[in-house]
Design a protein around this motif. Structure first.
Motif, PDB file in Angstrom:
ATOM      1  N   VAL A   1       0.726  -1.122  -0.001  1.00  0.00           N
ATOM      2  CA  VAL A   1       0.160  -0.045   0.171  1.00  0.00           C
ATOM      3  C   VAL A   1       0.865   1.141   0.017  1.00  0.00           C
ATOM      4  O   VAL A   1       1.895   1.235   0.787  1.00  0.00           O
ATOM      5  N   VAL A   2       0.526   2.209  -0.921  1.00  0.00           N
ATOM      6  CA  VAL A   2       1.450   3.565  -0.715  1.00  0.00           C
ATOM      7  C   VAL A   2       0.370   4.445  -0.257  1.00  0.00           C
ATOM      8  O   VAL A   2      -0.534   4.752  -0.709  1.00  0.00           O
TER       9      VAL A   2
ATOM     10  N   VAL B   1       3.817  -1.224   3.782  1.00  0.00           N
ATOM     11  CA  VAL B   1       3.176  -0.037   3.578  1.00  0.00           C
ATOM     12  C   VAL B   1       4.221   1.094   3.488  1.00  0.00           C
ATOM     13  O   VAL B   1       5.274   1.099   4.132  1.00  0.00           O
ATOM     14  N   PHE B   2       4.242   1.912   2.351  1.00  0.00           N
ATOM     15  CA  PHE B   2       4.953   3.058   2.069  1.00  0.00           C
ATOM     16  C   PHE B   2       4.406   4.108   2.294  1.00  0.00           C
ATOM     17  O   PHE B   2       3.119   4.513   2.008  1.00  0.00           O
ATOM     18  N   VAL B   3       5.170   5.378   3.003  1.00  0.00           N
ATOM     19  CA  VAL B   3       4.376   6.505   3.367  1.00  0.00           C
ATOM     20  C   VAL B   3       5.242   7.474   2.403  1.00  0.00           C
ATOM     21  O   VAL B   3       6.484   7.652   2.397  1.00  0.00           O
ATOM     22  N   VAL B   4       4.423   8.110   1.712  1.00  0.00           N
ATOM     23  CA  VAL B   4       5.135   9.265   0.410  1.00  0.00           C
ATOM     24  C   VAL B   4       6.032   9.992   1.449  1.00  0.00           C
ATOM     25  O   VAL B   4       5.694  10.924   2.451  1.00  0.00           O
ATOM     26  N   ALA B   5       7.219  10.136   1.004  1.00  0.00           N
ATOM     27  CA  ALA B   5       8.213  11.060   1.754  1.00  0.00           C
ATOM     28  C   ALA B   5       8.265  12.404   1.396  1.00  0.00           C
ATOM     29  O   ALA B   5       8.808  13.246   2.080  1.00  0.00           O
ATOM     30  N   GLU B   6       7.817  12.701   0.293  1.00  0.00           N
ATOM     31  CA  GLU B   6       7.792  14.331  -0.156  1.00  0.00           C
ATOM     32  C   GLU B   6       7.145  15.316   0.622  1.00  0.00           C
ATOM     33  O   GLU B   6       6.179  14.882   1.139  1.00  0.00           O
ATOM     34  N   ASP B   7       7.745  16.438   0.870  1.00  0.00           N
ATOM     35  CA  ASP B   7       7.398  17.065   1.907  1.00  0.00           C
ATOM     36  C   ASP B   7       6.649  18.243   1.204  1.00  0.00           C
ATOM     37  O   ASP B   7       6.973  19.199   1.290  1.00  0.00           O
ATOM     38  N   ALA B   8       5.518  18.023   0.557  1.00  0.00           N
ATOM     39  CA  ALA B   8       4.599  18.958  -0.120  1.00  0.00           C
ATOM     40  C   ALA B   8       3.240  19.051   0.572  1.00  0.00           C
ATOM     41  O   ALA B   8       2.473  19.580  -0.040  1.00  0.00           O
TER      42      ALA B   8
END
Lengths: 364, 106
Positions: A151-152, A178-185
């Protein structure tokens, strides 16, 4: 002739005449001047514009060399200079999107292909160890099971809806990544989002076969999927979703042995809905060249509703953020797991000091 | 010498090499070399790069060399420059390594 070429930089929004010249030059090469460029490198030969290359964060864009200047080795010249400019701006890791027929030119400038969308676009990076180094690390987390899910999430913030999705996915498969989106946007910074997902998973009974990974540049980032972070515009670039999804299929899924990818149904946000549709296409597609990795089955899980009564609205992170902005903590309470509520109340509620820095774009 | 930050040295022009150095979280020294004359001089290029790194005491970090047919002396100079720009001095704890390099080794 190379020594007679002057290189100079143009900052968008400052030098309008130069920008017009660059836009015209790009237009004559069937390229648009992107709106999000940080700096543009321009090559001139006795005043005549013969080449340009630009940077948007760590992404190389708008690269063009005039027809009559081709064969002068101008591209390596531009890319060397651009590498130093990017380096000075804190971007050592560079990406470039180009047409498949230009792949060799960028290879000779030290770029290595990450993934190719057949006949459309190749995404490359300036290190041979980037995606390969990442997948080698990922292999340490591989679990040999029949049915491995992934899951992303952006989890902006982590809600009971996300928890429901993870629970259903974890029950359906033998092991879940589970991947947590790393982009700090996003509204919430990455460290908070990751901590909330970890805390939220820790209170689930399925926690023993769920692993939460911090995302990287290769999982829904500005580099793999620029338009996701501009989704207020409502535009989704088919190529961009293809690159992101094919990186998942080609590199991440094989490294972890992922067979299924789970996603929540999307009733609200058009960009995310389009992404779900594209996910079926690119991950399940079987008519790609045989060099492509095996398909990954996409499973959509219906969103959980906020209340028990029929017709109540599905939980969405967008709604949680709206309630938070209104300061309506009572309404927000049932929508999020305890750790999320604790953090929201302590750090983000309107009367909690100090207010967070708000990003201009806010994906769900 | 310990690699603590990203660095660049050299160019992609013919007869030169572009060297990138990046820090890694532990692990071994990771050297990747790509050259336009790999088939003819690959072994020697690898030897020059590894030898330069050995002499400078680089045991960790990622080193990427994009060679365009540089002579040995050029290649050595580019590798040295990239490493010096990327490292911190362990003895003094300063970020400038140039003061304590044993230049006679280079």
């Amino acid at each position: 002739m190379l020594e007679e070429i002057d290189l100079s930089t143009v900052t968008p929004g400052v030098d309008h005449t130069e920008m017009d010249a660059v836009a015209q030059f790009l237009a004559s090469h069937d390229l648009d001047l992107d709106g999000d460029l940080d700096i543009i490198l321009v090559a001139r030969h006795f005043g005549e514009l013969i080449g340009c290359a630009a940077l948007a964060g760590g992404i190389v864009k708008c690269v063009a060399v005039a027809q009559h200047a081709q064969g002068l080795n101008l591209l390596p010249h531009l890319m060397t200079e651009l590498s130093y400019i990017a380096h000075a701006r804190g971007h050592a890791h560079l990406f470039v999107y180009t047409k498949p027929r230009y792949q060799d030119l960028f290879t000779s400038c030290g770029f290595h292909p990450i993934v190719a969308v057949p006949d459309q676009v190749v995404m490359m990076e300036n290190t041979p160890r980037g995606i390969r180094g990442y997948t080698e690390d990922l292999r340490n987390y591989r679990r040999i099971r029949d049915k491995v899910g992934a899951v992303v999430l952006n989890a902006n913030p982590f809600t009971k809806g996300h928890q429901h999705l993870l629970r259903e996915a974890a029950r359906d498969c033998d092991y879940l990544h589970v991947f947590v989106v790393a982009e700090d946007a996003s509204y919430f910074p990455f460290t908070d989002r990751l901590a909330l997902v970890r805390a939220g998973v820790a209170e689930m009974s399925e926690r023993d076969h769920i692993h939460v990974h911090p995302g990287t540049t290769y999982v829904v980032s500005k580099a793999t999927f620029p338009s996701y972070f501009l989704k207020d515009s409502g535009l989704v670039d088919m190529c961009a979703t293809a690159v992101d999804l094919l990186i998942f299929r080609e590199h991440i899924a094989p490294a972890l042995g992922v067979t299924h990818r789970y996603v929540g149904t999307e009733p609200f946000c058009r960009v995310t809905r389009q992404y779900n549709t594209d996910m079926h296409y690119w991950l399940e597609r079987r008519d790609l060249p045989p060099s492509f990795a095996a398909p990954v089955q996409v499973v959509e899980i219906p969103r959980v509703a906020a209340g028990d009564e029929p017709g109540s609205q599905a939980i969405s992170a967008t709604n949680v953020r709206r309630l938070l902005e209104l300061g309506d903590l009572d309404q927000l309470r049932p929508l999020v797991p305890d750790p999320t509520f604790a953090l929201l109340a302590a750090k983000y509620a309107p009367d909690a000091p100090p207010p967070p820095q708000r990003a201009s774009t806010r994906p769900c | 010498m310990r690699i603590v930050r990203d660095s660049l040295a050299g160019t992609l022009e013919s007869s030169d090499a572009l060297v990138r150095v990046s820090p890694t979280d532990g692990g071994e020294r990771d050297v990747s070399i790509n050259s336009s004359v790999m088939a003819q001089f690959g072994t020697q290029i690898t030897e020059v790069v590894q030898d330069t790194l050995d002499k400078m005491g680089v045991s960790q970090g990622q080193i990427v060399v994009e060679d365009k047919g540089a002579l040995d002396c050029t290649l050595r100079a580019r590798v040295q420059a990239a490493v010096l720009r990327a490292c911190a001095d362990e003895a003094t704890g300063t970020t400038d390594a140039s003061t304590s390099v044993d230049w006679s080794l280079l």
